[in-house]
Structure formats: structure tokens, C-alpha cells
Scaffold this motif. Structure first.
Motif, PDB file in Angstrom:
ATOM      1  N   TYR A 156       8.339  -4.505  53.885  1.00 40.81           N
ATOM      2  CA  TYR A 156       6.913  -4.227  53.699  1.00 40.81           C
ATOM      3  C   TYR A 156       6.517  -4.433  52.239  1.00 40.81           C
ATOM      4  O   TYR A 156       5.461  -5.016  51.953  1.00 40.81           O
ATOM      5  CB  TYR A 156       6.583  -2.798  54.128  1.00 40.81           C
ATOM      6  CG  TYR A 156       5.136  -2.438  53.856  1.00 40.81           C
ATOM      7  CD1 TYR A 156       4.128  -2.862  54.717  1.00 40.81           C
ATOM      8  CD2 TYR A 156       4.787  -1.704  52.719  1.00 40.81           C
ATOM      9  CE1 TYR A 156       2.793  -2.562  54.460  1.00 40.81           C
ATOM     10  CE2 TYR A 156       3.453  -1.409  52.447  1.00 40.81           C
ATOM     11  CZ  TYR A 156       2.460  -1.831  53.316  1.00 40.81           C
ATOM     12  OH  TYR A 156       1.147  -1.553  53.044  1.00 40.81           O
ATOM     13  N   CYS A 157       7.357  -3.968  51.322  1.00 38.09           N
ATOM     14  CA  CYS A 157       7.052  -4.105  49.892  1.00 38.09           C
ATOM     15  C   CYS A 157       6.952  -5.569  49.471  1.00 38.09           C
ATOM     16  O   CYS A 157       6.111  -5.937  48.643  1.00 38.09           O
ATOM     17  CB  CYS A 157       8.106  -3.392  49.054  1.00 38.09           C
ATOM     18  SG  CYS A 157       8.048  -1.590  49.183  1.00 38.09           S
ATOM     19  N   LEU A 158       7.817  -6.405  50.045  1.00 39.55           N
ATOM     20  CA  LEU A 158       7.788  -7.838  49.711  1.00 39.55           C
ATOM     21  C   LEU A 158       6.500  -8.499  50.168  1.00 39.55           C
ATOM     22  O   LEU A 158       6.063  -9.487  49.576  1.00 39.55           O
ATOM     23  CB  LEU A 158       9.007  -8.543  50.325  1.00 39.55           C
ATOM     24  CG  LEU A 158      10.368  -8.187  49.703  1.00 39.55           C
ATOM     25  CD1 LEU A 158      11.494  -8.872  50.459  1.00 39.55           C
ATOM     26  CD2 LEU A 158      10.412  -8.569  48.214  1.00 39.55           C
ATOM     27  N   THR A 159       5.890  -7.953  51.221  1.00 34.32           N
ATOM     28  CA  THR A 159       4.605  -8.504  51.673  1.00 34.32           C
ATOM     29  C   THR A 159       3.467  -8.129  50.725  1.00 34.32           C
ATOM     30  O   THR A 159       2.363  -8.681  50.825  1.00 34.32           O
ATOM     31  CB  THR A 159       4.253  -7.999  53.088  1.00 34.32           C
ATOM     32  OG1 THR A 159       4.061  -6.569  53.053  1.00 34.32           O
ATOM     33  CG2 THR A 159       5.354  -8.340  54.078  1.00 34.32           C
ATOM     34  N   GLN A 160       3.753  -7.189  49.818  1.00 30.28           N
ATOM     35  CA  GLN A 160       2.735  -6.746  48.860  1.00 30.28           C
ATOM     36  C   GLN A 160       3.027  -7.246  47.437  1.00 30.28           C
ATOM     37  O   GLN A 160       2.511  -6.697  46.458  1.00 30.28           O
ATOM     38  CB  GLN A 160       2.676  -5.207  48.845  1.00 30.28           C
ATOM     39  CG  GLN A 160       2.488  -4.567  50.200  1.00 30.28           C
ATOM     40  CD  GLN A 160       1.174  -4.942  50.852  1.00 30.28           C
ATOM     41  OE1 GLN A 160       0.126  -4.879  50.201  1.00 30.28           O
ATOM     42  NE2 GLN A 160       1.212  -5.349  52.109  1.00 30.28           N
ATOM     43  N   MET A 161       3.830  -8.296  47.321  1.00 28.43           N
ATOM     44  CA  MET A 161       4.241  -8.799  46.003  1.00 28.43           C
ATOM     45  C   MET A 161       3.046  -9.209  45.131  1.00 28.43           C
ATOM     46  O   MET A 161       3.128  -9.155  43.904  1.00 28.43           O
ATOM     47  CB  MET A 161       5.185  -9.996  46.158  1.00 28.43           C
ATOM     48  CG  MET A 161       6.601  -9.627  46.553  1.00 28.43           C
ATOM     49  SD  MET A 161       7.686 -11.073  46.638  1.00 28.43           S
ATOM     50  CE  MET A 161       7.710 -11.600  44.925  1.00 28.43           C
ATOM     51  N   PHE A 231       8.495   1.016  43.881  1.00 26.89           N
ATOM     52  CA  PHE A 231       7.659   1.500  42.777  1.00 26.89           C
ATOM     53  C   PHE A 231       6.651   0.440  42.333  1.00 26.89           C
ATOM     54  O   PHE A 231       5.499   0.753  42.029  1.00 26.89           O
ATOM     55  CB  PHE A 231       8.524   1.923  41.590  1.00 26.89           C
ATOM     56  CG  PHE A 231       7.723   2.361  40.407  1.00 26.89           C
ATOM     57  CD1 PHE A 231       7.049   3.570  40.421  1.00 26.89           C
ATOM     58  CD2 PHE A 231       7.594   1.542  39.291  1.00 26.89           C
ATOM     59  CE1 PHE A 231       6.266   3.967  39.338  1.00 26.89           C
ATOM     60  CE2 PHE A 231       6.823   1.932  38.211  1.00 26.89           C
ATOM     61  CZ  PHE A 231       6.162   3.148  38.233  1.00 26.89           C
ATOM     62  N   LEU A 232       7.071  -0.823  42.285  1.00 33.27           N
ATOM     63  CA  LEU A 232       6.147  -1.888  41.899  1.00 33.27           C
ATOM     64  C   LEU A 232       5.016  -2.039  42.918  1.00 33.27           C
ATOM     65  O   LEU A 232       3.919  -2.491  42.582  1.00 33.27           O
ATOM     66  CB  LEU A 232       6.902  -3.217  41.768  1.00 33.27           C
ATOM     67  CG  LEU A 232       7.809  -3.354  40.541  1.00 33.27           C
ATOM     68  CD1 LEU A 232       8.613  -4.650  40.613  1.00 33.27           C
ATOM     69  CD2 LEU A 232       6.997  -3.301  39.245  1.00 33.27           C
ATOM     70  N   THR A 233       5.284  -1.647  44.157  1.00 36.23           N
ATOM     71  CA  THR A 233       4.262  -1.744  45.204  1.00 36.23           C
ATOM     72  C   THR A 233       3.208  -0.654  45.073  1.00 36.23           C
ATOM     73  O   THR A 233       2.000  -0.918  45.187  1.00 36.23           O
ATOM     74  CB  THR A 233       4.916  -1.673  46.600  1.00 36.23           C
ATOM     75  OG1 THR A 233       5.834  -2.756  46.742  1.00 36.23           O
ATOM     76  CG2 THR A 233       3.858  -1.767  47.698  1.00 36.23           C
TER      77      THR A 233
END
Length: 383
Positions: A156-161, A231-233
Motif C-alpha cells: 500500500y505504501c508503494l502505491t503512495q510513493m 513513515f514516508l507515506t
């Protein structure tokens, strides 16, 4: 427990910034090191210079170090410390299970404590677990569920890069918040209680050090990747348990996976705690040694104790933090380094002695800081 701590790593980065990334790597190295020196205390050289396993448990190491004071004093201290930490861990699983069920089914008019009772009922078969082999099978399933959780969150986080920004990292730190981060990060790696038994049951104990290196290396990579992407997300919006940041459908999925992980994790500390108590009782009562009835009584009593503590202990999280600061730091840093210095002093190089002393001091400071924070929290609550 490590899986639950892992979900708090992004929140730890929120309060520790760039230093948190360094702490994740440093904690892996320190816990790997103390695991190795603890196992080294099980061995002594024979006349031919070959290493022979002369001790089997953490208790045996403690007794060897304290034999001049009292033959069994060290073992008693270690056993009490181990049992307290293991029981508190079991209680935490029940509390967490009740919390997860409550959040997963908010429309059901049932309290968290009642949900904990439902979780407890599923754990009743633990009374009949007699070997580590069964526990290891459950732990394998637990690891599988753990990877599913990590995979879902990272995917999911990778989809919010597109919204990631390194500017989200904090440069200034608040001391108390930083201490909380230290506790979460360090205790996501702890496993020293189980290492003597694990090493003793390996088909090839000579591969133990290699196994410890690789497991801590991959754990470090996985935790760093997970904490960093999460955290970056979400940045400043990162919550204490990262699953609370997910969309509702994913949050429910992850919570149910966490529930399965908590229930599958329970048997390991439960089995370890009951075996310690059972062996202590059996030593003093040889006629009942390996009595099936005695074993069932011990396991049943411990199972009931964990439920009662989960139901009736007020402010359990703070008490868990207090006991963890004492027992966790002792079993992970203080005792392994102290025992290693005591048993191997004449054979250690100057650098090895410095390393052990440094680990001891670091463990003492972490324990002291954790105790201060926990006591302060308890005083605020009861004040």
C-alpha cells in the motif's frame, strides 16, 4: 511480540528521526552480539582445547556465575526474571487480541475484556502442548502471517510513493519521546530467553552463529524498509500502530492477521514459562517428576493466571513497560554481558572486555530510562 513492536517502528521514526534508522541497525548488531556471548557461556574448553557444552539453560549459566555466593541463587533470579517477562508477554497477547477484535467488529456490543475471554477460549488447547516441536509449527504459521502483514502495508505504501518526502524526518528530538523510540526499536529484536533452548535443539549447533547473523541481518533490512516506507507515506500523521493509518478495508484485514499472529505467538512464551516452573517444582519433588497431572496443573494455572491479569490489571500497558524495562533489559543486555565477563574473563581480549562493559552500561541506561518513564506515567495516572 516482535510483530507487534514492528508495527510501532514507523511511529518510533516519527519521534527519533534519522537517529531512528541508525538505532534499528545498532539494535540488530547489539542483540545479535549478546545472543552469541550468551551461547558462548554454555561452553567450556576441555583438555584438548575443544569446546564442550557443559550447560544447557540460562539458569545453568547464572548458577555457574553465582556458585561462590549460593549454588542456586543466580538460577533463581534468572528464572523469576524469565517467568515474569514471559507471563507479561502472554497477558499482552490477550489484551491485544481483545483490542483487535473490538476494533475489527465495532458494531458488536461486546467490551474489549469480553473479547479477550473469547480469545482465551481459543488458547485452551495450549494446556496439552508437551513438546517444542508443536510450538515451532505454530511459530512457522505465525511468521507466515507476519510476512502477510508486512507485505500488505509495504505494498500500500508503494502505491503512495508520489507523496513521499524526506522533509518529513525530524532533526530536533524530545528526550522522552526519543526514549520511547529506543524501547520500541530495541525490544523488537529481543529473543535471548529462547536462544539456549533453540541452540540445544539444532541439528548442527555449529551453525548457530551463522544463523544468528543472517536472521538479524534480514530482520534489520525488513524492519528498516517497513518503517521507512510507512513513515514516508504518512509522516506527522503516523499513528502508534501503523495499521490504524490504513484504509478501513485494509485495516480490518491487517487487524485480523494481527489477531491470528497474537494467538499463534502465545504458545511460545507460555510453553517456556510453564517448563521453567515445572522443572523447578520437579527438582524439589522427585516423586512427581514428569507427572502428567502435575504438568497439566501447572499449565492450567498459568493459562488462568494470564486471563485474570488481562481482565483485572489496571493500566497494564504502563505496568508492561515497567516490567519490560527491568526484565527485558536484564535478559537482553545486562546478564549476557555480565555472565560473559564472569565466565570468560581470562580468555577475553581487551576489546572484547570493552565491548561487554559497553553493552552492560548501555543496557543499564536503557533500563533506567524505561523505569523512569514508566513510573512517571503511573504516577500521572494514579495522581
Amino acid at each position: 511480540l516482535q510483530g507487534i513492536f514492528v508495527l510501532g517502528l514507523p511511529y518510533a521514526l516519527l519521534h527519533s528521526g534519522y537517529s531512528g534508522l541508525l538505532l534499528i541497525v545498532l539494535a540488530a548488531a547489539l542483540c545479535c552480539y549478546t545472543g552469541k556471548i550468551l551461547i558462548a557461556c554454555l561452553y567450556e574448553e576441555n583438555e584438548n582445547g575443544q569446546l564442550i557444552r557443559v550447560r544447557d539453560t540460562y539458569e545453568d549459566i547464572a548458577n555457574a556465575c553465582c556458585k561462590k555466593l549460593s549454588p542456586n541463587l543466580g538460577g533463581m533470579v534468572v528464572n523469576v526474571t524469565q517467568v515474569v517477562e514471559l507471563i507479561m508477554t502472554c497477558v499482552l497477547y490477550l489484551v491485544v487480541s481483545g483490542n483487535l477484535l473490538s476494533h475489527s467488529f465495532p458494531y458488536v456490543p461486546v467490551t474489549e475484556k469480553t473479547w479477550s475471554v473469547f480469545a482465551f477460549v481459543t488458547l485452551l488447547p495450549c494446556i496439552f502442548i508437551r513438546t517444542l516441536k508443536i510450538v515451532s509449527k505454530l511459530s512457522q504459521l505465525c511468521s507466515l502471517v507476519h510476512f502477510v502483514i508486512i507485505f500488505v502495508v509495504i505494498t500500500y505504501c508503494l502505491t503512495q510513493m508520489h507523496q513521499w518526502s524526506w522533509a518529513k524526518f525530524r532533526l530536533s528530538l524530545e528526550f522522552e519521546d526519543f526514549l520511547v523510540s529506543v524501547g520500541v526499536i530495541i525490544f523488537s529484536y529481543t529473543s535471548q530467553i529462547f536462544l539456549p533452548t533453540l541452540e540445544g535443539n539444532m541439528k548442527n549447533p555449529g551453525e548457530f552463529r551463522c544463523m544468528l547473523n543472517w536472521t538479524h541481518f534480514f530482520a534489520c533490512i525488513l524492519k528498516t524498509t517497513f518503517a521507512l516506507t510507512a513513515f514516508l507515506t504518512w509522516g506527522e500523521k503516523t499513528k502508534e500502530v501503523i495499521s490504524d493509518n490504513l484504509p478501513s478495508f485494509l485495516e480490518t484485514l491487517v487487524n485480523l492477521c494481527l489477531l491470528a499472529k497474537a494467538l499463534l505467538s502465545y504458545p511460545l512464551p507460555f510453553f517456556a514459562a510453564t517448563e521453567i516452573v515445572y522443572s523447578c517444582i520437579s527438582k524439589d519433588n522427585h516423586s512427581n517428576y514428569r507427572s502428567p497431572l502435575l504438568a497439566l496443573t501447572v499449565r492450567g494455572s498459568f493459562l488462568l493466571l494470564t486471563l485474570l491479569m488481562a481482565m483485572f490489571t489496571p493500566h497494564f500497558a504502563l505496568l508492561m513497560g515497567l516490567s519490560g524495562s527491568v526484565t527485558g533489559a536484564a535478559m537482553t543486555f545486562l546478564l549476557p554481558s555480565l555472565f560473559h565477563l564472569k565466565l570468560k574473563w581470562k580468555k577475553l581480549s581487551f576489546l572484547e572486555k570493552c565491548a561487554d562493559i559497553s553493552v552492560f552500561i548501555l543496557g543499564f541506561l536503557c533500563s533506567l530510562a524505561g523505569i523512569v518513564c514508566s513510573v512517571k506515567g503511573l504516577l500521572e495516572v494514579f495522581g
